[in-house]
Scaffold this motif. Structure first.
Motif, PDB file in Angstrom:
ATOM      1  N   ILE A 153     -24.435 -81.110   7.580  1.00  0.00           N
ATOM      2  CA  ILE A 153     -24.904 -80.107   9.035  1.00  0.00           C
ATOM      3  C   ILE A 153     -25.939 -78.904   8.178  1.00  0.00           C
ATOM      4  O   ILE A 153     -26.737 -79.057   8.166  1.00  0.00           O
ATOM      5  CB  ILE A 153     -24.332 -79.995   9.744  1.00  0.00           C
ATOM      6  CG1 ILE A 153     -23.804 -81.325  10.768  1.00  0.00           C
ATOM      7  CG2 ILE A 153     -23.991 -79.422  10.370  1.00  0.00           C
ATOM      8  CD1 ILE A 153     -22.550 -80.822  11.082  1.00  0.00           C
ATOM      9  N   LEU A 154     -24.432 -78.211   7.116  1.00  0.00           N
ATOM     10  CA  LEU A 154     -25.645 -77.495   6.385  1.00  0.00           C
ATOM     11  C   LEU A 154     -26.436 -77.151   5.839  1.00  0.00           C
ATOM     12  O   LEU A 154     -27.389 -76.505   5.690  1.00  0.00           O
ATOM     13  CB  LEU A 154     -24.407 -76.271   5.777  1.00  0.00           C
ATOM     14  CG  LEU A 154     -24.843 -75.245   4.954  1.00  0.00           C
ATOM     15  CD1 LEU A 154     -24.339 -74.449   5.778  1.00  0.00           C
ATOM     16  CD2 LEU A 154     -23.415 -75.024   3.813  1.00  0.00           C
ATOM     17  N   ASP A 155     -26.481 -78.321   4.911  1.00  0.00           N
ATOM     18  CA  ASP A 155     -28.128 -79.030   4.044  1.00  0.00           C
ATOM     19  C   ASP A 155     -29.021 -79.016   5.207  1.00  0.00           C
ATOM     20  O   ASP A 155     -30.286 -79.068   4.816  1.00  0.00           O
ATOM     21  CB  ASP A 155     -27.674 -79.756   3.523  1.00  0.00           C
ATOM     22  CG  ASP A 155     -26.673 -79.815   2.686  1.00  0.00           C
ATOM     23  OD1 ASP A 155     -26.707 -78.540   2.091  1.00  0.00           O
ATOM     24  OD2 ASP A 155     -26.136 -81.054   2.044  1.00  0.00           O
ATOM     25  N   LYS A 156     -29.206 -80.030   6.097  1.00  0.00           N
ATOM     26  CA  LYS A 156     -30.199 -79.767   7.481  1.00  0.00           C
ATOM     27  C   LYS A 156     -30.868 -77.959   8.151  1.00  0.00           C
ATOM     28  O   LYS A 156     -31.476 -78.243   8.365  1.00  0.00           O
ATOM     29  CB  LYS A 156     -29.887 -80.509   8.296  1.00  0.00           C
ATOM     30  CG  LYS A 156     -29.210 -81.843   7.673  1.00  0.00           C
ATOM     31  CD  LYS A 156     -30.501 -82.779   7.310  1.00  0.00           C
ATOM     32  CE  LYS A 156     -30.538 -84.556   7.500  1.00  0.00           C
ATOM     33  NZ  LYS A 156     -31.446 -84.470   6.881  1.00  0.00           N
ATOM     34  N   LEU A 157     -29.924 -76.925   7.936  1.00  0.00           N
ATOM     35  CA  LEU A 157     -30.639 -76.452   8.766  1.00  0.00           C
ATOM     36  C   LEU A 157     -31.284 -75.959   7.927  1.00  0.00           C
ATOM     37  O   LEU A 157     -31.166 -75.707   6.197  1.00  0.00           O
ATOM     38  CB  LEU A 157     -29.261 -75.401   8.413  1.00  0.00           C
ATOM     39  CG  LEU A 157     -28.194 -75.367   9.544  1.00  0.00           C
ATOM     40  CD1 LEU A 157     -26.788 -74.206   9.455  1.00  0.00           C
ATOM     41  CD2 LEU A 157     -28.438 -75.609  10.990  1.00  0.00           C
ATOM     42  N   PRO A 158     -32.521 -74.993   8.046  1.00  0.00           N
ATOM     43  CA  PRO A 158     -33.442 -74.855   7.696  1.00  0.00           C
ATOM     44  C   PRO A 158     -33.551 -72.631   6.866  1.00  0.00           C
ATOM     45  O   PRO A 158     -34.049 -71.832   6.157  1.00  0.00           O
ATOM     46  CB  PRO A 158     -34.750 -74.832   8.573  1.00  0.00           C
ATOM     47  CG  PRO A 158     -33.416 -74.346  10.033  1.00  0.00           C
ATOM     48  CD  PRO A 158     -32.471 -74.695   9.556  1.00  0.00           C
ATOM     49  N   PHE A 159     -32.342 -72.180   7.282  1.00  0.00           N
ATOM     50  CA  PHE A 159     -32.101 -71.408   7.138  1.00  0.00           C
ATOM     51  C   PHE A 159     -31.671 -70.360   5.571  1.00  0.00           C
ATOM     52  O   PHE A 159     -30.961 -70.823   5.141  1.00  0.00           O
ATOM     53  CB  PHE A 159     -30.392 -70.780   7.639  1.00  0.00           C
ATOM     54  CG  PHE A 159     -30.423 -70.505   8.995  1.00  0.00           C
ATOM     55  CD1 PHE A 159     -31.508 -71.138  10.055  1.00  0.00           C
ATOM     56  CD2 PHE A 159     -29.392 -71.023   9.592  1.00  0.00           C
ATOM     57  CE1 PHE A 159     -31.269 -71.570  11.553  1.00  0.00           C
ATOM     58  CE2 PHE A 159     -29.099 -71.586  11.121  1.00  0.00           C
ATOM     59  CZ  PHE A 159     -29.593 -71.605  11.678  1.00  0.00           C
ATOM     60  N   MET A 216     -10.379 -75.821  17.007  1.00  0.00           N
ATOM     61  CA  MET A 216      -9.457 -76.675  16.120  1.00  0.00           C
ATOM     62  C   MET A 216     -10.717 -77.358  15.304  1.00  0.00           C
ATOM     63  O   MET A 216     -10.777 -77.680  14.573  1.00  0.00           O
ATOM     64  CB  MET A 216      -8.329 -77.823  17.105  1.00  0.00           C
ATOM     65  CG  MET A 216      -8.165 -79.032  15.900  1.00  0.00           C
ATOM     66  SD  MET A 216      -7.134 -80.226  16.579  1.00  0.00           S
ATOM     67  CE  MET A 216      -8.210 -80.673  17.635  1.00  0.00           C
ATOM     68  N   LYS A 217     -11.933 -77.821  15.823  1.00  0.00           N
ATOM     69  CA  LYS A 217     -12.595 -78.376  15.459  1.00  0.00           C
ATOM     70  C   LYS A 217     -13.459 -77.627  14.278  1.00  0.00           C
ATOM     71  O   LYS A 217     -14.430 -78.377  13.489  1.00  0.00           O
ATOM     72  CB  LYS A 217     -13.613 -79.910  16.497  1.00  0.00           C
ATOM     73  CG  LYS A 217     -12.509 -80.640  16.716  1.00  0.00           C
ATOM     74  CD  LYS A 217     -13.078 -81.299  18.306  1.00  0.00           C
ATOM     75  CE  LYS A 217     -13.440 -80.665  19.189  1.00  0.00           C
ATOM     76  NZ  LYS A 217     -13.814 -81.731  20.330  1.00  0.00           N
ATOM     77  N   THR A 218     -14.002 -76.602  15.297  1.00  0.00           N
ATOM     78  CA  THR A 218     -15.150 -76.054  14.580  1.00  0.00           C
ATOM     79  C   THR A 218     -14.623 -75.326  13.067  1.00  0.00           C
ATOM     80  O   THR A 218     -14.968 -75.662  12.498  1.00  0.00           O
ATOM     81  CB  THR A 218     -15.415 -74.547  15.465  1.00  0.00           C
ATOM     82  OG1 THR A 218     -15.190 -74.993  16.474  1.00  0.00           O
ATOM     83  CG2 THR A 218     -15.522 -73.693  15.468  1.00  0.00           C
ATOM     84  N   LYS A 219     -12.628 -75.327  12.957  1.00  0.00           N
ATOM     85  CA  LYS A 219     -12.146 -74.874  12.107  1.00  0.00           C
ATOM     86  C   LYS A 219     -12.803 -75.297  11.146  1.00  0.00           C
ATOM     87  O   LYS A 219     -12.956 -74.821   9.689  1.00  0.00           O
ATOM     88  CB  LYS A 219     -10.990 -74.676  12.193  1.00  0.00           C
ATOM     89  CG  LYS A 219     -10.315 -74.119  11.377  1.00  0.00           C
ATOM     90  CD  LYS A 219      -8.802 -73.722  11.465  1.00  0.00           C
ATOM     91  CE  LYS A 219      -8.397 -74.858  12.188  1.00  0.00           C
ATOM     92  NZ  LYS A 219      -6.791 -74.340  12.676  1.00  0.00           N
ATOM     93  N   GLN A 220     -13.322 -76.924  10.890  1.00  0.00           N
ATOM     94  CA  GLN A 220     -13.230 -77.362  10.116  1.00  0.00           C
ATOM     95  C   GLN A 220     -14.874 -77.343   9.538  1.00  0.00           C
ATOM     96  O   GLN A 220     -15.291 -77.934   8.285  1.00  0.00           O
ATOM     97  CB  GLN A 220     -13.301 -79.111  10.649  1.00  0.00           C
ATOM     98  CG  GLN A 220     -12.251 -79.826  10.953  1.00  0.00           C
ATOM     99  CD  GLN A 220     -11.178 -79.798  10.122  1.00  0.00           C
ATOM    100  OE1 GLN A 220     -10.928 -80.075   9.193  1.00  0.00           O
ATOM    101  NE2 GLN A 220     -10.091 -79.234  10.422  1.00  0.00           N
ATOM    102  N   LEU A 221     -15.494 -77.296  10.619  1.00  0.00           N
ATOM    103  CA  LEU A 221     -17.247 -76.671   9.887  1.00  0.00           C
ATOM    104  C   LEU A 221     -17.524 -76.118   8.992  1.00  0.00           C
ATOM    105  O   LEU A 221     -17.849 -75.043   8.575  1.00  0.00           O
ATOM    106  CB  LEU A 221     -18.165 -77.026  11.220  1.00  0.00           C
ATOM    107  CG  LEU A 221     -19.556 -75.959  10.748  1.00  0.00           C
ATOM    108  CD1 LEU A 221     -20.176 -77.454  12.033  1.00  0.00           C
ATOM    109  CD2 LEU A 221     -20.026 -74.771  11.604  1.00  0.00           C
ATOM    110  N   LEU A 222     -16.366 -74.555  10.013  1.00  0.00           N
ATOM    111  CA  LEU A 222     -16.355 -73.140   9.321  1.00  0.00           C
ATOM    112  C   LEU A 222     -15.991 -73.095   7.847  1.00  0.00           C
ATOM    113  O   LEU A 222     -16.432 -72.885   7.192  1.00  0.00           O
ATOM    114  CB  LEU A 222     -15.420 -71.975   9.939  1.00  0.00           C
ATOM    115  CG  LEU A 222     -15.829 -71.926  11.826  1.00  0.00           C
ATOM    116  CD1 LEU A 222     -14.915 -71.249  12.192  1.00  0.00           C
ATOM    117  CD2 LEU A 222     -17.591 -70.790  12.129  1.00  0.00           C
ATOM    118  N   SER A 223     -14.586 -74.213   7.380  1.00  0.00           N
ATOM    119  CA  SER A 223     -14.202 -73.677   6.372  1.00  0.00           C
ATOM    120  C   SER A 223     -15.517 -74.569   5.320  1.00  0.00           C
ATOM    121  O   SER A 223     -15.471 -74.233   4.049  1.00  0.00           O
ATOM    122  CB  SER A 223     -12.986 -74.593   6.830  1.00  0.00           C
ATOM    123  OG  SER A 223     -12.146 -74.926   4.834  1.00  0.00           O
TER     124      SER A 223
END
Length: 321
Positions: free
Chosen positions: A69-75, A90-97
């Motif tokens: 997901i991070l790789d697909k961001l244009p930022f 709970m789920k967001t923590k996975q993405l943030l980590s």
């Protein structure tokens, strides 16, 4: 847990909506009232059921594919992660980590109308990720959106959990257009969406053999009894849920088993029911990929990528303004 003022305002809102919904020609109760303390406990049981797949599917996506997901961001450089309705995180923590592990330079901005919810989330996230940069906001989504558009920092918005499926088509489109209007060109939206699949899988998730979903819906009637001083006989109601594979909609109902009435002292109102009369309680819409593309385009977005769990039951769909 609640202050007296909050409890009073909640009951007032609840009372008004119950009176409106149960005196309507087609009776209805809002699904937002599922989540009192007891309802929240029952929903935790629902999420543990083997039949209820959405939570585990999205958890799998965010646990295993957040790097993608991070790789697909244009930022390039700093960006914000802005979450609408973050729950316990709970789920967001996975993405943030995963984003932190990959060295992403972001500020996490969860938004919730409830200060209590924000306080609990902040503790949960910072306990797990002590080095995170976090700026929680309490208030209406769109007020906070207005603040963020004044900054040049790009944003990734999160609307997880499949919550968009609880909105009828026009309401979903209206909400997404409001999100779009509050975003800058190039901002991204990651949205959890449940997919159309074998109807039996969906039916079991929303009308389980354990009776837990029934208890979740029946708790609405228990709330009316306790908070609005009513005399509903719970054993005179049943629960029914139906999935239509043609339109992708799960609709849930309470069913009156006989001609009956009940009285609420708080509302000073008697409510009347015919035998087999329905009270609509919830919509949960499931999407095809064509419907996802059409909804995105209608709201002013384009779909950049659909991230799928291994069973292809659920997607976290990445949209670009």
């Amino acid at each position: 847990m609640d202050t007296t003022d909050n409890t009073t305002s909640n009951i007032t809102s609840f009372a008004a909506d119950v009176k409106e919904g149960l005196t309507a020609k087609e009776k209805h109760l809002s699904s937002k009232y599922f989540y009192d303390d007891n309802g929240s406990r029952i929903f935790m049981e629902i999420m543990k059921m083997p039949e209820y797949y959405p939570t585990n599917c999205e958890f799998e996506i965010l646990s295993q594919q957040s790097g993608d997901i991070l790789d697909k961001l244009p930022f390039k450089g700093k960006f914000n992660i802005v979450e609408f309705g973050s729950g316990d995180g709970m789920k967001t923590k996975q993405l943030l980590s995963a984003f932190m592990d990959k060295g992403a330079d972001f500020t996490y901005i969860p938004i919730d109308i409830s200060q209590e919810a924000i306080d609990a989330l902040e503790k949960n996230i910072t306990d797990a990720l002590p080095n995170i940069t976090m700026k929680p906001k309490t208030g209406d989504y769109f007020e906070v959106l207005g603040e963020l558009t004044k900054s040049s920092t790009p944003n990734l918005f999160l609307f997880l959990g499949g919550n968009i499926g609880n909105y009828p088509r026009e309401d979903a489109l209206d909400l997404l257009k409001k999100f779009n209007a509050g975003m800058k060109t190039g901002d991204m939206l990651l949205m959890g969406m449940d997919l159309k699949k074998n109807p039996r899988i969906i039916q079991k998730a929303y009308d389980d053999p354990h009776g837990i979903t029934k208890a979740f819906n029946m708790n609405l009637l228990s709330r009316i009894n306790s908070e609005l001083d009513a005399d509903i006989k719970l054993d005179q109601f049943d629960f029914y849920s139906n999935y239509s594979p043609k339109n992708g909609q799960v609709n849930s109902f309470l069913v009156s088993l006989k001609q009956q009435q009940f009285y609420s002292k708080v509302l000073d109102t008697t409510f009347y029911f015919e035998r087999d009369e329905l009270i609509w309680t919830e919509l949960s819409k499931k999407y095809s990929f064509d419907e996802i593309n059409e909804l995105a385009e209608s709201a002013g977005f384009s779909v950049a990528h659909n991230f799928l769990d291994c069973k292809h039951y659920f997607t976290d769909s990445l949209w670009r303004k």
